[in-house]
Scaffold this active site. Structure first.
Site, PDB file in Angstrom:
ATOM      1  N   ASP A 144      61.748   6.332 -25.731  1.00 28.16           N
ATOM      2  CA  ASP A 144      61.088   4.975 -25.099  1.00 28.16           C
ATOM      3  C   ASP A 144      59.816   4.961 -25.542  1.00 28.16           C
ATOM      4  O   ASP A 144      58.864   5.437 -25.301  1.00 28.16           O
ATOM      5  CB  ASP A 144      61.234   4.933 -23.740  1.00 28.16           C
ATOM      6  CG  ASP A 144      60.651   3.845 -23.031  1.00 28.16           C
ATOM      7  OD1 ASP A 144      60.377   2.983 -23.986  1.00 28.16           O
ATOM      8  OD2 ASP A 144      60.750   3.744 -21.917  1.00 28.16           O
ATOM      9  N   LYS A 188      52.050  -2.040 -29.135  1.00 24.09           N
ATOM     10  CA  LYS A 188      53.677  -2.513 -29.072  1.00 24.09           C
ATOM     11  C   LYS A 188      53.712  -3.967 -29.310  1.00 24.09           C
ATOM     12  O   LYS A 188      54.399  -4.576 -29.851  1.00 24.09           O
ATOM     13  CB  LYS A 188      54.375  -2.103 -28.144  1.00 24.09           C
ATOM     14  CG  LYS A 188      55.898  -2.297 -28.027  1.00 24.09           C
ATOM     15  CD  LYS A 188      56.436  -1.709 -26.954  1.00 24.09           C
ATOM     16  CE  LYS A 188      58.179  -1.978 -26.991  1.00 24.09           C
ATOM     17  NZ  LYS A 188      58.843  -1.337 -25.778  1.00 24.09           N
ATOM     18  N   GLU A 234      66.254  -2.124 -25.322  1.00 28.37           N
ATOM     19  CA  GLU A 234      65.927  -1.199 -24.003  1.00 28.37           C
ATOM     20  C   GLU A 234      67.026  -1.615 -22.907  1.00 28.37           C
ATOM     21  O   GLU A 234      67.380  -0.776 -22.187  1.00 28.37           O
ATOM     22  CB  GLU A 234      64.453  -1.502 -23.573  1.00 28.37           C
ATOM     23  CG  GLU A 234      63.613  -1.013 -24.374  1.00 28.37           C
ATOM     24  CD  GLU A 234      61.969  -1.694 -24.542  1.00 28.37           C
ATOM     25  OE1 GLU A 234      61.703  -2.289 -23.488  1.00 28.37           O
ATOM     26  OE2 GLU A 234      61.435  -1.074 -25.410  1.00 28.37           O
ATOM     27  N   ASP A 262      63.096  -5.694 -16.065  1.00 24.95           N
ATOM     28  CA  ASP A 262      62.267  -4.779 -16.493  1.00 24.95           C
ATOM     29  C   ASP A 262      60.936  -5.145 -16.419  1.00 24.95           C
ATOM     30  O   ASP A 262      60.273  -6.007 -17.253  1.00 24.95           O
ATOM     31  CB  ASP A 262      62.468  -4.352 -18.215  1.00 24.95           C
ATOM     32  CG  ASP A 262      61.649  -3.274 -18.662  1.00 24.95           C
ATOM     33  OD1 ASP A 262      60.748  -2.891 -17.823  1.00 24.95           O
ATOM     34  OD2 ASP A 262      61.987  -2.994 -19.881  1.00 24.95           O
TER      35      ASP A 262
HETATM   36  P1  ADP Z   1      55.842   0.077 -20.122  1.00 25.52           P
HETATM   37  O1  ADP Z   1      57.435   0.026 -20.247  1.00 25.52           O
HETATM   38  O2  ADP Z   1      55.020  -0.973 -20.033  1.00 25.52           O
HETATM   39  O3  ADP Z   1      55.349   1.086 -20.982  1.00 25.52           O
HETATM   40  P2  ADP Z   1      56.212   1.517 -17.535  1.00 25.52           P
HETATM   41  O4  ADP Z   1      57.620   1.260 -17.163  1.00 25.52           O
HETATM   42  O5  ADP Z   1      56.082   3.187 -17.556  1.00 25.52           O
HETATM   43  O6  ADP Z   1      55.461   0.760 -18.699  1.00 25.52           O
HETATM   44  O7  ADP Z   1      55.390   1.170 -16.054  1.00 25.52           O
HETATM   45  C1  ADP Z   1      54.186   1.362 -16.109  1.00 25.52           C
HETATM   46  C2  ADP Z   1      53.580   0.454 -14.874  1.00 25.52           C
HETATM   47  O8  ADP Z   1      54.310   0.856 -13.713  1.00 25.52           O
HETATM   48  C3  ADP Z   1      52.251   0.661 -14.545  1.00 25.52           C
HETATM   49  O9  ADP Z   1      51.563  -0.617 -14.144  1.00 25.52           O
HETATM   50  C4  ADP Z   1      52.120   1.720 -13.334  1.00 25.52           C
HETATM   51  O10 ADP Z   1      51.086   1.486 -12.242  1.00 25.52           O
HETATM   52  C5  ADP Z   1      53.495   1.114 -12.691  1.00 25.52           C
HETATM   53  N1  ADP Z   1      53.920   2.162 -11.682  1.00 25.52           N
HETATM   54  C6  ADP Z   1      54.118   3.293 -11.706  1.00 25.52           C
HETATM   55  N2  ADP Z   1      54.539   3.989 -10.526  1.00 25.52           N
HETATM   56  C7  ADP Z   1      54.523   3.046  -9.917  1.00 25.52           C
HETATM   57  C8  ADP Z   1      54.873   2.993  -8.255  1.00 25.52           C
HETATM   58  N3  ADP Z   1      55.187   3.849  -7.515  1.00 25.52           N
HETATM   59  N4  ADP Z   1      54.652   1.668  -7.464  1.00 25.52           N
HETATM   60  C9  ADP Z   1      54.299   0.578  -8.289  1.00 25.52           C
HETATM   61  N5  ADP Z   1      54.012   0.645  -9.538  1.00 25.52           N
HETATM   62  C10 ADP Z   1      54.122   1.757 -10.368  1.00 25.52           C
HETATM   63 MG    MG Z   2      59.432   0.013 -20.779  1.00 23.59          MG
END
Ligand code: ADP
Ligand code: MG
Length: 618
Positions: A23, A87, A187, A211
């Site tokens: 991912d 990205k 995705e 998402d």
């Molecule tokens: P992306 O797909 O954009 O690369 P992710 O799916 O990894 O990102 O999501 C990252 C986001 O999720 C960040 O803003 C992070 O602060 C938030 N996040 C991670 N854990 C939690 C949680 N327990 N509660 C709220 N937000 C969260």
């Molecule tokens: Mg993602």
């Protein structure tokens, strides 16, 4: 025609090689694999338990490049040489991203053309492909370290709305990182596979994948039938995500403490401290009712109730997007059989609740939302490895198909491993004024320069009526029919002239030869991509010189002598770089010429508008 068999699908001489699922996220990236014994997908974790690698790259002193948490820590201190959110730049031109130029703290080159975005760090120019390859290289290295085996093959995920250029860029990034990218998977499809939805042959379902990540929100409506995932619609907001929640909390605290916005902007240390604490608070509140913490020697607190009130407008926005996605798919909420939650930000309780309320069903949230996409990519990788016999019955194209474009580059229309029947088309145009014909050369293979691939056919499209360069619209379409026969058609859309040819791509190729071509493409990836970058820079330079000269010829009366001679010198310099310079030197010379011409180009344009408005000419 080839049925997927284990050796072609893996493209390898070794039988039991690990294929990983990746991912490659805007905020975080990670790797997952199917466990060889228990057959379950799992994400790869460092010894300290972390699976997520922040998608951040820092170019430090002395050429030291770091990726992940270490780079993330440099975001505030070294904004010019710490690259995040690559990205968003994949397959984009500056024109595509200029409305958000303020979002990037590093230098995105503004050449005001349609050519692809580049990022400048010091004296070097990086394409988003190269930047992404740094992240992929890091993921590959970690995977090899954890699995204790070489990792050379991967499935990489992309958003469902990614276009051809963005998918191709992702493939190239993988190649540059030394990975053979067996498939690019959407995705939402991966998320669905992670939950085992769509794995049964007789399953027919309509699902919604919600998402919400760090900086982006996507909702996709998919139709699954007989193992085929069709994207019915996508919607979302490329600048809405968990970062907005953090910002809302920072502003809330700042107001409580009487810190002005001006001070926040000027005091980056304080801002960073508050931001980090805000993210901590947000994460704490997804499982607790109250957060207390300390920043800048102030005691701070946030209740879950207040937090949810703060982010309500953002959640409402995402629900509006869901509504639009359904409308575009011609469906209503009751048509949706399953809803899957993806992205770290869906851990927020009120997000889950709002989505479940909107769709009126229970949502899938048992897997870690920031891991589901990688887990699903691993499931897809396992299918490609031939471990899931039921799903191997599809016919595929074992090698990519494309045509030759300027500078001898391979422009791929149908990527390898595409299911057949398959079709694709793309538009091209002429280089010269009045050009009446164009040669279409069809190639098969994975290398960037056509001379390293296998030529399948060649024909001329003639009889194009005289038009200025760039005006004809020549559509080249490829159709691989169910028998594996490729039909190539070229049509000039303005005049309707067309020509076509039929070829048998597999004719005379053994499995061993196919394998060999695949292996060579990975071994030579670095040189290939460098060669491509050089040809692209040269092409860009040629076009820029051409348009600059045309501009000067037309507007010479509006320019002073200094401007003319500066421009001439810059063109000379660029020409000499084109002949003997590196890609970076060519880009520097392009930048220089752009900087010289921008002021007078803007002045002349303004002048032209004023004149037109006065009604003198139109
Ligand atoms: P992306 O797909 O954009 O690369 P992710 O799916 O990894 O990102 O999501 C990252 C986001 O999720 C960040 O803003 C992070 O602060 C938030 N996040 C991670 N854990 C939690 C949680 N327990 N509660 C709220 N937000 C969260
Ligand atoms: Mg993602």
């Amino acid at each position: 025609m080839a049925k997927i068999s284990i050796n072609i699908a893996t493209g390898s001489l070794q039988q039991k090689e690990m294929i990983v699922g990746i991912d490659l996220g805007t905020t975080n990236s990670l790797v997952a694999v199917i466990h060889p014994e228990n057959k379950n997908p799992s994400v790869l974790k460092e010894f300290d338990g972390t699976a997520l690698v922040p998608s951040v790259i820092n170019f430090g002193n002395g050429g030291f490049v770091s990726v992940g948490d270490m780079a993330k820590n440099k975001l505030i201190e070294e904004p010019q040489n710490t690259i995040f959110s690559v990205k968003r730049l994949m397959g984009k031109s500056y024109k595509d991203v200029k409305d958000y130029a303020g979002f990037y703290t590093y230098k995105v080159i503004d050449d005001n053309t349609d050519s692809l975005v580049k990022v400048q760090v010091g004296e070097k120019f990086y394409s988003p492909i190269e930047l992404s390859s740094y992240i992929l290289k890091e993921l590959k290295k970690r995977a090899e370290h954890i699995l204790k085996t070489p990792v050379n093959k991967a499935v990489i995920t992309v958003p469902a709305y990614f276009n051809d250029a963005q998918r191709q860029a992702t493939r190239d990034a993988g190649k540059l990182a030394g990975l053979d990218v067996l498939r690019i998977v959407n995705e939402p499809t991966a998320a669905s596979l992670a939950y085992g939805i769509g794995l049964k042959k007789d399953e027919i379902k309509t699902i919604a994948v919600y998402d919400l990540g760090g900086g982006t929100f996507d909702v996709s409506i998919l139709r699954i039938a007989a193992g085929i995932f069709e994207v019915l619609s996508t919607n979302g907001d490329t600048y809405l995500g968990g970062d907005d929640f953090d910002r809302a909390i920072v502003n809330y605290w700042a107001e409580k403490l009487g810190i002005t916005q001006e001070r926040l902007i000027s005091d980056s240390k304080l801002l960073q401290e508050l931001r980090l604490l805000a993210e901590k608070a947000k994460i704490h509140l997804s499982t607790n009712d109250l957060f207390t913490g300390k920043a800048d020697s102030h005691q701070l607190e946030l209740s879950k109730f207040d937090f949810e009130k703060l982010i309500l407008p953002y959640i409402q926005q995402t629900i509006n997007c869901c509504n639009n996605a359904l409308k575009d798919a011609g469906l209503s909420v009751k048509d949706i059989d399953e809803v899957i939650m993806v992205g770290g930000s869906t851990r927020v309780q009120s997000v889950k609740k709002s989505v479940a309320d909107y769709f009126g069903i229970q949502v899938h949230d048992s897997l870690n939302p920031d891991e589901v996409v990688a887990l699903g990519a691993a499931v897809q990788a396992d299918i490609l490895a031939g471990n899931n016999k039921d799903l191997l019955l599809l016919d595929i194209t074992p090698l990519s198909l494309g045509i030759e474009t300027m500078g001898g580059l391979m422009d791929m229309l149908i990527p390898r491993n595409s299911k057949i029947p398959s079709k694709a088309s793309r538009q091209y145009t002429t280089q010269k004024d009045g050009q009446s014909g164009i040669r279409i050369s069809v190639y098969q293979g994975e290398r960037d320069l056509v001379r390293d691939n296998r030529k399948l056919a060649e024909f001329n499209l003639t009889g194009i009526p005289g038009m200025p360069a760039g005006l004809p619209k020549i559509e080249v379409s490829f159709l691989v029919n169910a028998d594996g026969i490729l039909l190539v058609k070229a049509k000039e859309l303005r005049s309707g002239v067309e020509q076509s040819i039929e070829v048998k791509p597999q004719y005379g190729l053994t499995d061993a030869e196919v394998e060999n071509m695949l292996l060579e493409s990975v071994t030579n990836a670095k040189q290939d991509i460098q060669a491509r970058a050089l040809v692209e820079a040269q092409t860009e330079a040629t076009q820029l010189i051409d348009t600059t000269q045309k501009f000067i010829d037309k507007n010479s009366e509006f320019m002073n002598e200094q401007e003319k001679s500066d421009t001439e010198n810059a063109i000379l310099e660029l020409r000499s770089m084109m002949e003997k310079g590196s890609k970076d030197q060519i880009h520097s010379a392009i930048e220089k010429l752009n900087e010289i011409s921008r002021p007078y180009a803007e002045r002349v344009m303004d002048q032209a508008i004023v004149t037109a408005l006065k009604g003198k000419s139109i």
